[in-house]
Each structure stands twice: as C-alpha cells, then as structure tokens.
Scaffold this motif. Structure first.
Motif, PDB file in Angstrom:
ATOM      1  N   CYS A  73       0.843  -1.196   0.000  1.00 33.05           N
ATOM      2  CA  CYS A  73       0.000   0.000   0.000  1.00 33.05           C
ATOM      3  C   CYS A  73       0.877   1.243   0.000  1.00 33.05           C
ATOM      4  N   GLN A  75      -0.046   4.192   0.585  1.00 29.68           N
ATOM      5  CA  GLN A  75      -0.429   5.106   1.662  1.00 29.68           C
ATOM      6  C   GLN A  75       0.118   4.636   3.009  1.00 29.68           C
ATOM      7  N   CYS A  76      -0.074   3.356   3.286  1.00 32.33           N
ATOM      8  CA  CYS A  76       0.383   2.809   4.570  1.00 32.33           C
ATOM      9  C   CYS A  76       1.883   2.498   4.539  1.00 32.33           C
ATOM     10  N   CYS A  89      -7.053  -1.239   0.083  1.00 28.79           N
ATOM     11  CA  CYS A  89      -6.299  -1.514   1.303  1.00 28.79           C
ATOM     12  C   CYS A  89      -7.255  -1.719   2.473  1.00 28.79           C
ATOM     13  N   SER A  91      -6.541  -1.425   5.553  1.00 32.97           N
ATOM     14  CA  SER A  91      -6.267  -0.501   6.658  1.00 32.97           C
ATOM     15  C   SER A  91      -6.770   0.911   6.360  1.00 32.97           C
ATOM     16  N   CYS A  92      -6.483   1.389   5.119  1.00 30.92           N
ATOM     17  CA  CYS A  92      -6.802   2.788   4.839  1.00 30.92           C
ATOM     18  C   CYS A  92      -7.799   2.972   3.696  1.00 30.92           C
TER      19      CYS A  92
HETATM   20 ZN   LIG Z   1      -3.294   1.365   3.147  1.00 27.16          ZN
END
Ligand SMILES: [Zn+2]
Length: 113
Positions: A73, A75-76, A89, A91-92
């Motif tokens: 990811c 972003q993560c 993702c 998580s995000c």
């Molecule tokens: Zn993410």
C-alpha cells in the motif's frame, strides 16, 4: 476453460525438467496458486488428470497449495493482505496498491522417480 492450457503447460514443464534432471516418472506435484491467478483448483485437478494420461505424469497426484495475496500500500507504506486484484487496502481504503504476491502459479516441489 483456461485450466486446460495451464495443465498442458505444467506437463510441458515436467517433460522439460525430466530431460534435465533425468527422471522418468512424476508421482506428486505441489503447485502453489495465488488468489489473483484466477485458477479454479477443482477444474485444474480435473484437467491435470486428463492431460497427463499417457505422459510421464500419468497417475501423479496434484497437490494444490493456496498462497495468500499481498500488495504494497502506497499510503500505509506496508504490505497488506488482498483477496482480489482490485481490492482496496484493508487498513486505509486506498486503491494505490501494488500486488507483490498472489498472482502467480508455480511448481513448488516434485516427487519423481
Ligand atoms: Zn493502506
């Protein structure tokens, strides 16, 4: 049904390796399949049995190992689990994912004679 051509591909690999590694019979094939490879395990087993008839892999057992899908990811900045190619993702929720594992199919191990 693309499992048929996949099964034919496997037999081709087995025959090539038989020449290099000097074996004449394949007893077991362990095959790793990722969830993104879009391969139906049952259909593949069926096709494998059909295409190995009369080859060095006749009566060989096909063991399918399902590996996990994973993507990086953006972003993560970490690897996250995925189950489909266009998953977001977990998580995000970002869609900026780069698949790192799970779109492959490979022969992991062979039992030969
Ligand atoms: Zn993410």
């Amino acid at each position: 049904m693309h499992e048929m051509s996949i099964a034919e591909g496997i037999v081709q690999v087995l025959e090539e390796q038989a020449k290099e590694q000097h074996y004449s019979k394949v007893k077991t094939v362990w095959l790793e399949i990722g969830p993104l490879a879009m391969i139906e395990s049952e259909a593949l087993s069926f096709c494998f049995e059909a295409v190995t008839r009369g080859t060095l892999a006749q009566d060989a057992s096909l063991q399918i190992i399902n590996i996990k899908g994973e993507a990086f990811c953006m972003q993560c900045l970490k690897n996250v689990p995925i189950t489909q190619r266009y998953d977001s993702c977990q998580s995000c929720g970002s869609h900026q994912l780069q698949v790192t594992q799970g779109d492959e199919m490979r022969i992991k191990e062979l039992e030969v004679e």
